[in-house]
Motif scaffolding. Structure first.
Motif, PDB file in Angstrom:
ATOM      1  N   LEU A  99       0.811  -1.213   0.000  1.00 32.30           N
ATOM      2  CA  LEU A  99       0.000   0.000   0.000  1.00 32.30           C
ATOM      3  C   LEU A  99       0.851   1.273   0.000  1.00 32.30           C
ATOM      4  CD1 LEU A  99      -3.113  -0.727   2.269  1.00 32.30           C
ATOM      5  CD2 LEU A  99      -3.064  -0.219  -0.176  1.00 32.30           C
ATOM      6  N   ALA A 100       2.139   1.135  -0.283  1.00 29.78           N
ATOM      7  CA  ALA A 100       3.003   2.322  -0.296  1.00 29.78           C
ATOM      8  C   ALA A 100       2.514   3.334  -1.327  1.00 29.78           C
ATOM      9  CB  ALA A 100       4.446   1.920  -0.582  1.00 29.78           C
ATOM     10  N   GLY A 101       2.190   2.864  -2.524  1.00 27.72           N
ATOM     11  CA  GLY A 101       1.721   3.767  -3.566  1.00 27.72           C
ATOM     12  C   GLY A 101       0.425   4.462  -3.186  1.00 27.72           C
ATOM     13  N   TRP A 102      -0.494   3.709  -2.621  1.00 25.03           N
ATOM     14  CA  TRP A 102      -1.784   4.276  -2.214  1.00 25.03           C
ATOM     15  C   TRP A 102      -1.605   5.313  -1.102  1.00 25.03           C
ATOM     16  CZ3 TRP A 102      -4.400   3.813   2.551  1.00 25.03           C
ATOM     17  CH2 TRP A 102      -5.701   4.317   2.556  1.00 25.03           C
ATOM     18  N   LEU A 103      -0.796   4.994  -0.100  1.00 23.92           N
ATOM     19  CA  LEU A 103      -0.561   5.930   0.996  1.00 23.92           C
ATOM     20  C   LEU A 103       0.121   7.205   0.500  1.00 23.92           C
ATOM     21  CD1 LEU A 103       0.564   3.379   3.727  1.00 23.92           C
ATOM     22  CD2 LEU A 103      -1.366   4.948   3.968  1.00 23.92           C
ATOM     23  N   CYS A 104       1.147   7.032  -0.343  1.00 26.96           N
ATOM     24  CA  CYS A 104       1.863   8.201  -0.858  1.00 26.96           C
ATOM     25  C   CYS A 104       0.947   9.083  -1.699  1.00 26.96           C
ATOM     26  CB  CYS A 104       3.074   7.762  -1.678  1.00 26.96           C
ATOM     27  SG  CYS A 104       4.406   7.040  -0.686  1.00 26.96           S
ATOM     28  N   GLN A 105       0.109   8.471  -2.511  1.00 20.85           N
ATOM     29  CA  GLN A 105      -0.800   9.234  -3.359  1.00 20.85           C
ATOM     30  C   GLN A 105      -1.915   9.886  -2.543  1.00 20.85           C
ATOM     31  OE1 GLN A 105      -2.642   6.951  -6.496  1.00 20.85           O
ATOM     32  NE2 GLN A 105      -3.459   8.768  -7.507  1.00 20.85           N
ATOM     33  N   THR A 106      -2.468   9.153  -1.595  1.00 18.44           N
ATOM     34  CA  THR A 106      -3.581   9.666  -0.794  1.00 18.44           C
ATOM     35  C   THR A 106      -3.156  10.843   0.067  1.00 18.44           C
ATOM     36  OG1 THR A 106      -4.618   7.476  -0.755  1.00 18.44           O
ATOM     37  CG2 THR A 106      -5.301   9.049   0.951  1.00 18.44           C
ATOM     38  N   TYR A 107      -1.976  10.732   0.676  1.00 13.57           N
ATOM     39  CA  TYR A 107      -1.540  11.751   1.626  1.00 13.57           C
ATOM     40  C   TYR A 107      -0.484  12.690   1.051  1.00 13.57           C
ATOM     41  CZ  TYR A 107      -4.217   8.906   4.856  1.00 13.57           C
ATOM     42  OH  TYR A 107      -5.241   8.226   5.463  1.00 13.57           O
ATOM     43  N   LYS A 108      -0.128  12.501  -0.233  1.00 13.50           N
ATOM     44  CA  LYS A 108       0.827  13.372  -0.928  1.00 13.50           C
ATOM     45  C   LYS A 108       2.155  13.476  -0.177  1.00 13.50           C
ATOM     46  CE  LYS A 108      -2.438  14.169  -3.878  1.00 13.50           C
ATOM     47  NZ  LYS A 108      -2.460  13.373  -5.136  1.00 13.50           N
ATOM     48  N   VAL A 109       2.736  12.304   0.100  1.00 13.53           N
ATOM     49  CA  VAL A 109       3.979  12.244   0.868  1.00 13.53           C
ATOM     50  C   VAL A 109       4.999  11.381   0.130  1.00 13.53           C
ATOM     51  CG1 VAL A 109       2.829  12.596   3.086  1.00 13.53           C
ATOM     52  CG2 VAL A 109       3.142  10.271   2.207  1.00 13.53           C
ATOM     53  N   PRO A 110       6.293  11.535   0.449  1.00 11.87           N
ATOM     54  CA  PRO A 110       7.327  10.757  -0.230  1.00 11.87           C
ATOM     55  C   PRO A 110       7.450   9.335   0.302  1.00 11.87           C
ATOM     56  CG  PRO A 110       8.338  12.241   1.346  1.00 11.87           C
ATOM     57  CD  PRO A 110       6.864  12.559   1.343  1.00 11.87           C
ATOM     58  N   LEU A 111       8.015   8.482  -0.541  1.00  9.89           N
ATOM     59  CA  LEU A 111       8.351   7.105  -0.187  1.00  9.89           C
ATOM     60  C   LEU A 111       9.841   7.013   0.098  1.00  9.89           C
ATOM     61  CD1 LEU A 111       7.802   4.004  -0.065  1.00  9.89           C
ATOM     62  CD2 LEU A 111       8.227   3.969  -2.544  1.00  9.89           C
ATOM     63  N   TYR A 112      10.189   6.357   1.197  1.00 11.61           N
ATOM     64  CA  TYR A 112      11.582   6.122   1.572  1.00 11.61           C
ATOM     65  C   TYR A 112      11.872   4.626   1.447  1.00 11.61           C
ATOM     66  CZ  TYR A 112      11.392  10.776   3.789  1.00 11.61           C
ATOM     67  OH  TYR A 112      11.246  12.117   4.043  1.00 11.61           O
ATOM     68  N   MET A 113      12.882   4.261   0.653  1.00  9.15           N
ATOM     69  CA  MET A 113      13.317   2.865   0.496  1.00  9.15           C
ATOM     70  C   MET A 113      14.806   2.857   0.165  1.00  9.15           C
ATOM     71  SD  MET A 113      10.310   0.980  -1.788  1.00  9.15           S
ATOM     72  CE  MET A 113      10.776  -0.725  -1.432  1.00  9.15           C
ATOM     73  N   SER A 114      15.425   1.700   0.304  1.00  7.50           N
ATOM     74  CA  SER A 114      16.774   1.534  -0.235  1.00  7.50           C
ATOM     75  C   SER A 114      16.672   1.384  -1.749  1.00  7.50           C
ATOM     76  CB  SER A 114      17.455   0.312   0.382  1.00  7.50           C
ATOM     77  OG  SER A 114      16.769  -0.873   0.002  1.00  7.50           O
ATOM     78  N   ALA A 115      17.777   1.617  -2.436  1.00  8.27           N
ATOM     79  CA  ALA A 115      17.750   1.624  -3.907  1.00  8.27           C
ATOM     80  C   ALA A 115      17.401   0.257  -4.484  1.00  8.27           C
ATOM     81  CB  ALA A 115      19.096   2.111  -4.446  1.00  8.27           C
ATOM     82  N   LEU A 123       6.552   6.771  -8.609  1.00  5.59           N
ATOM     83  CA  LEU A 123       7.584   6.952  -9.628  1.00  5.59           C
ATOM     84  C   LEU A 123       8.761   7.793  -9.140  1.00  5.59           C
ATOM     85  CD1 LEU A 123       5.377   7.396 -12.821  1.00  5.59           C
ATOM     86  CD2 LEU A 123       6.509   5.337 -11.952  1.00  5.59           C
ATOM     87  N   ALA A 124       8.768   8.132  -7.861  1.00  6.41           N
ATOM     88  CA  ALA A 124       9.915   8.819  -7.250  1.00  6.41           C
ATOM     89  C   ALA A 124      10.037   8.333  -5.811  1.00  6.41           C
ATOM     90  CB  ALA A 124       9.732  10.330  -7.299  1.00  6.41           C
ATOM     91  N   TYR A 125      11.235   8.381  -5.276  1.00  2.00           N
ATOM     92  CA  TYR A 125      11.449   7.937  -3.898  1.00  2.00           C
ATOM     93  C   TYR A 125      12.632   8.672  -3.304  1.00  2.00           C
ATOM     94  CZ  TYR A 125      15.697   5.126  -4.722  1.00  2.00           C
ATOM     95  OH  TYR A 125      16.985   4.715  -4.992  1.00  2.00           O
ATOM     96  N   ARG A 126      12.816   8.540  -2.007  1.00  6.68           N
ATOM     97  CA  ARG A 126      13.975   9.075  -1.301  1.00  6.68           C
ATOM     98  C   ARG A 126      14.794   7.894  -0.793  1.00  6.68           C
ATOM     99  NH1 ARG A 126      11.509  14.414   1.868  1.00  6.68           N
ATOM    100  NH2 ARG A 126      10.538  15.323  -0.029  1.00  6.68           N
ATOM    101  N   ARG A 127      16.058   7.909  -1.118  1.00  9.69           N
ATOM    102  CA  ARG A 127      16.897   6.732  -0.900  1.00  9.69           C
ATOM    103  C   ARG A 127      17.377   6.617   0.543  1.00  9.69           C
ATOM    104  NH1 ARG A 127      22.474   5.336  -4.234  1.00  9.69           N
ATOM    105  NH2 ARG A 127      22.867   3.291  -3.270  1.00  9.69           N
ATOM    106  N   LEU A 128      17.221   5.444   1.104  1.00 11.80           N
ATOM    107  CA  LEU A 128      17.786   5.103   2.406  1.00 11.80           C
ATOM    108  C   LEU A 128      19.086   4.347   2.178  1.00 11.80           C
ATOM    109  CD1 LEU A 128      14.562   3.904   4.287  1.00 11.80           C
ATOM    110  CD2 LEU A 128      15.639   6.170   4.353  1.00 11.80           C
ATOM    111  N   GLN A 129      20.183   4.835   2.765  1.00  9.54           N
ATOM    112  CA  GLN A 129      21.504   4.246   2.550  1.00  9.54           C
ATOM    113  C   GLN A 129      22.133   3.845   3.869  1.00  9.54           C
ATOM    114  OE1 GLN A 129      23.025   7.593  -0.177  1.00  9.54           O
ATOM    115  NE2 GLN A 129      24.201   5.817  -0.851  1.00  9.54           N
ATOM    116  N   ALA A 130      22.767   2.683   3.886  1.00  6.31           N
ATOM    117  CA  ALA A 130      23.480   2.226   5.078  1.00  6.31           C
ATOM    118  C   ALA A 130      24.552   3.246   5.451  1.00  6.31           C
ATOM    119  CB  ALA A 130      24.120   0.865   4.816  1.00  6.31           C
ATOM    120  N   GLY A 131      24.688   3.482   6.752  1.00  3.56           N
ATOM    121  CA  GLY A 131      25.689   4.418   7.238  1.00  3.56           C
ATOM    122  C   GLY A 131      25.158   5.828   7.418  1.00  3.56           C
TER     123      GLY A 131
END
Length: 339
Positions: A89-105, A159-167
């Protein structure tokens, strides 16, 4: 020793505070494992959702109920990894609440690759994966053509995300979360660790009572996820032993080091069984009875094949077994004389 937290398991649609500004809720799943733990992190600017559940109207209704009760805006969605129960439901939540998605690449692009349509792609490589395991052509084809329910459980990935990186770290409210990433269960699984509070959001990487699936699939048949997973257990043991782990399944718990040791011993026991069983050449399918006592079919057989292959690939990499392809296109594994 594994010690479950004293928090009561929240009923569907409810939540409880497991640490200051950290809320735990449960979402039902349409699988043998019938639930997922999800978390909400509170900050001045709003709420950060950690994992989402699968796409369904029931899951959406639960999110609306819980987020409405907390009565703060949603600020972001964090997905620990690409599996449907975590990003469905990441896409639905991001679209519904107009917020970014955070994931590793690797998890983000893996989700894009797996859950996006790919018409005209050659599926024979998928069938070959199952034939090499020892299934008939008919059985192999049934798995190749049955992805619909899995794909339907995931809303379109943003179609866009914010990258989570180790360290690196993620500041949410009064907490500074260290970003940790591990292989094994998925390519670049994210865990979040608050060193001041000894608090770990563990996702599927380190579960208290079950072993996460460590599997090799048709997309990367020569992968070495078990090697990566065993390394992750050693790395997780570098965290404090009294860390409170917030897992994606079962209950929050302490006893991180004990659980790492138990999981390492579990996988070593499976490797030892395979070495004993493969004194004579065996197919992957022929190895499953020594790994699993229950009857396997459908989805359970699919995941069992993947996990069995992960262990055989590990033995192959470490030089303890050999692999030959027979006249039927089936791989046969045999323990080396010094294995």
């Amino acid at each position: 020793m594994i010690t479950p937290s004293t928090h009561s398991i929240p009923a569907s649609g409810n939540f409880c505070e497991v640490a200051a500004g950290v809320y735990w809720l449960r979402m039902p799943l349409p699988f043998a494992l019938d639930h997922i733990n999800l978390y909400i992190l509170e900050a001045d600017e709003g709420l950060y959702v950690v994992d989402t559940g699968v796409q369904s109207e029931r899951s959406k209704a639960i999110w609306q109920q819980v987020l409405g009760a907390l009565d703060k805006p949603v600020a972001g969605v964090i997905a620990t990894h690409m599996h449907p129960d975590h990003c469905g439901l990441a896409g639905w939540l991001c679209q519904t609440y107009k917020v970014p998605l955070y994931m590793s690449a690797l998890e983000y692009y893996g989700a894009i690759a797996y859950f996006s349509p790919n018409p005209g792609a050659d599926t024979s490589v998928e069938a070959d994966y199952f034939v090499k395991a020892g299934l008939s052509q008919t059985e192999a084809q049934s798995y190749v053509s049955d992805h619909s329910k899995y794909v339907d459980s995931v809303a379109p990935i943003p179609l866009a995300y914010r990258r989570l990186q180790a360290g690196k770290s993620l500041r949410i409210g009064n907490r500074q979360w260290q970003i940790l990433t591990y292989g094994g269960h998925s390519p670049e699984h994210v865990c979040l660790f608050d060193a001041e509070a000894n608090l770990l959001i563990g996702g599927d990487q380190i579960l208290p009572y079950i072993s996460p699936n460590i599997g090799v699939y048709s997309r990367e048949p020569e992968a070495q996820p078990l090697t990566e997973y065993l390394l992750s257990l050693e790395q997780l043991k570098q965290l404090p032993p009294d860390t409170l782990v917030l897992p994606a399944h079962n209950q929050p718990y302490t006893g991180l080091h004990t659980r790492c040791d138990e999981l390492a011993e579990h996988h070593q026991a499976l490797l030892d069984r395979l070495l004993a069983h493969c004194k004579t050449p065996r197919s992957l399918v022929a190895c499953l009875p020594v790994l699993y006592k229950r009857k396997l079919s459908g989805q359970m057989l699919f995941f069992a094949l993947a996990e069995g292959l992960a262990h055989l690939n590990h033995l192959l990499k470490t030089g303890l077994v050999t692999r030959q392809c027979d006249e039927h296109g089936v791989y046969r594994y045999q323990t080396c004389e010094n294995g």
